[in-house]
Each structure stands twice: as structure tokens, then as C-alpha cells.
Design a protein around this motif. Sequence first.
Motif, PDB file in Angstrom:
ATOM      1  N   PRO A 115      -3.190  16.150   2.557  1.00 50.80           N
ATOM      2  CA  PRO A 115      -3.173  14.710   2.793  1.00 50.80           C
ATOM      3  C   PRO A 115      -2.241  14.299   3.920  1.00 50.80           C
ATOM      4  N   LEU A 116      -1.334  15.155   4.341  1.00 53.64           N
ATOM      5  CA  LEU A 116      -0.390  14.795   5.394  1.00 53.64           C
ATOM      6  C   LEU A 116      -1.065  14.729   6.757  1.00 53.64           C
ATOM      7  N   ASN A 117      -2.215  15.371   6.908  1.00 51.77           N
ATOM      8  CA  ASN A 117      -2.935  15.328   8.179  1.00 51.77           C
ATOM      9  C   ASN A 117      -3.962  14.205   8.225  1.00 51.77           C
ATOM     10  N   GLU A 118      -4.039  13.395   7.174  1.00 53.62           N
ATOM     11  CA  GLU A 118      -4.978  12.285   7.128  1.00 53.62           C
ATOM     12  C   GLU A 118      -4.202  10.993   6.953  1.00 53.62           C
ATOM     13  N   THR A 119      -4.867   9.898   7.220  1.00 47.83           N
ATOM     14  CA  THR A 119      -4.225   8.617   6.980  1.00 47.83           C
ATOM     15  C   THR A 119      -3.909   8.482   5.507  1.00 47.83           C
ATOM     16  N   GLY A 120      -2.775   7.918   5.214  1.00 49.80           N
ATOM     17  CA  GLY A 120      -2.335   7.787   3.836  1.00 49.80           C
ATOM     18  C   GLY A 120      -3.038   6.657   3.128  1.00 49.80           C
ATOM     19  N   SER A 121      -4.184   6.932   2.596  1.00 44.59           N
ATOM     20  CA  SER A 121      -4.915   5.893   1.880  1.00 44.59           C
ATOM     21  C   SER A 121      -5.131   6.321   0.439  1.00 44.59           C
ATOM     22  N   ASP A 122      -5.393   5.352  -0.394  1.00 46.34           N
ATOM     23  CA  ASP A 122      -5.691   5.647  -1.793  1.00 46.34           C
ATOM     24  C   ASP A 122      -6.952   6.491  -1.904  1.00 46.34           C
ATOM     25  N   GLU A 123      -7.915   6.236  -1.027  1.00 45.65           N
ATOM     26  CA  GLU A 123      -9.166   6.986  -1.049  1.00 45.65           C
ATOM     27  C   GLU A 123      -8.915   8.473  -0.799  1.00 45.65           C
ATOM     28  N   THR A 124      -8.030   8.784   0.131  1.00 46.76           N
ATOM     29  CA  THR A 124      -7.703  10.182   0.430  1.00 46.76           C
ATOM     30  C   THR A 124      -7.091  10.860  -0.787  1.00 46.76           C
ATOM     31  N   VAL A 125      -6.138  10.199  -1.412  1.00 41.10           N
ATOM     32  CA  VAL A 125      -5.480  10.758  -2.587  1.00 41.10           C
ATOM     33  C   VAL A 125      -6.482  10.928  -3.722  1.00 41.10           C
ATOM     34  N   ASN A 126      -7.342   9.939  -3.929  1.00 44.03           N
ATOM     35  CA  ASN A 126      -8.343  10.040  -4.986  1.00 44.03           C
ATOM     36  C   ASN A 126      -9.278  11.218  -4.763  1.00 44.03           C
ATOM     37  N   LYS A 127      -9.677  11.453  -3.519  1.00 41.17           N
ATOM     38  CA  LYS A 127     -10.556  12.582  -3.215  1.00 41.17           C
ATOM     39  C   LYS A 127      -9.878  13.906  -3.553  1.00 41.17           C
ATOM     40  N   MET A 134       0.821  -1.185   0.000  1.00 46.23           N
ATOM     41  CA  MET A 134       0.000   0.000   0.000  1.00 46.23           C
ATOM     42  C   MET A 134       0.871   1.257   0.000  1.00 46.23           C
ATOM     43  N   GLY A 135       2.031   1.198   0.629  1.00 45.27           N
ATOM     44  CA  GLY A 135       2.901   2.356   0.712  1.00 45.27           C
ATOM     45  C   GLY A 135       3.371   2.841  -0.647  1.00 45.27           C
ATOM     46  N   LYS A 136       3.699   1.893  -1.527  1.00 44.29           N
ATOM     47  CA  LYS A 136       4.141   2.266  -2.874  1.00 44.29           C
ATOM     48  C   LYS A 136       3.022   2.914  -3.668  1.00 44.29           C
ATOM     49  N   VAL A 137       1.817   2.370  -3.516  1.00 37.60           N
ATOM     50  CA  VAL A 137       0.666   2.932  -4.226  1.00 37.60           C
ATOM     51  C   VAL A 137       0.414   4.358  -3.743  1.00 37.60           C
ATOM     52  N   PHE A 138       0.519   4.572  -2.439  1.00 39.68           N
ATOM     53  CA  PHE A 138       0.310   5.909  -1.876  1.00 39.68           C
ATOM     54  C   PHE A 138       1.351   6.889  -2.412  1.00 39.68           C
ATOM     55  N   ILE A 139       2.600   6.481  -2.448  1.00 42.24           N
ATOM     56  CA  ILE A 139       3.671   7.362  -2.929  1.00 42.24           C
ATOM     57  C   ILE A 139       3.459   7.704  -4.400  1.00 42.24           C
ATOM     58  N   VAL A 140       3.105   6.711  -5.208  1.00 44.19           N
ATOM     59  CA  VAL A 140       2.855   6.957  -6.628  1.00 44.19           C
ATOM     60  C   VAL A 140       1.649   7.893  -6.792  1.00 44.19           C
TER      61      VAL A 140
END
Length: 96
Positions: free
Chosen positions: A60-72, A1-7
Motif C-alpha cells: 500500500p505504500l506505493n499506492e495512494t493512501g485510500s480506504d479502497e486500497t486498504v480494503n482491497k 481521511m488520514g485518520k481513517v487510513f491509519i486505522v
Amino acid sequence: MGKVFIVSLLSLFVLTGCNSAPTVGNWSKADASAQTADADRVQCEKESRSSANNSYHPDPLNETGSDETVNKILVKEQQQIDLIGECMRDKGYTNF
């Protein structure tokens, strides 16, 4: 999941860089000077920031690093770009 978040985060930065470039698209209007077009674009950008869906957290740094957060966040960025385009077209500009 970490790699997906970074990308995903990298993609966000690329989109943000494109959005904060001197022009979002190339806009022209027959009777508008470059200064007028730039002022209109800046006004449209300000309006888009206040009109885009504000339910998405801008940092995004104040939220959990999830794909959903990045997508939003990416959805909000796209909304802002779309709103800028609508605003500029409403002012009589064309995009090329």
C-alpha cells in the motif's frame, strides 16, 4: 481521511500478524505428526499466496493512501486465509 487510513492500515498489520503466526488456526489430523502438519500448513500458505486474487497490489505504500486500497488488501488477506483453510481440509485436517 488520514485518520481513517491509519486505522485501516493498523487493522491490516494486525491481520497480517495473525496470518503470519506459526499457525493459521489450530489444525489436527489423527495420523499426522506436528512436523507433518506444519509442513502441510506451509505448503497451503504458499499455494494461497499464488492463488489469491493478484489484481490487488501487495504494497500500500506505493499506492495512494485510500480506504479502497486498504480494503482491497484486506480482501486479499481474507482470501488467503480462506484458501489455507480449504487446502488443509482437503488434506484431511480439522480446525479446532
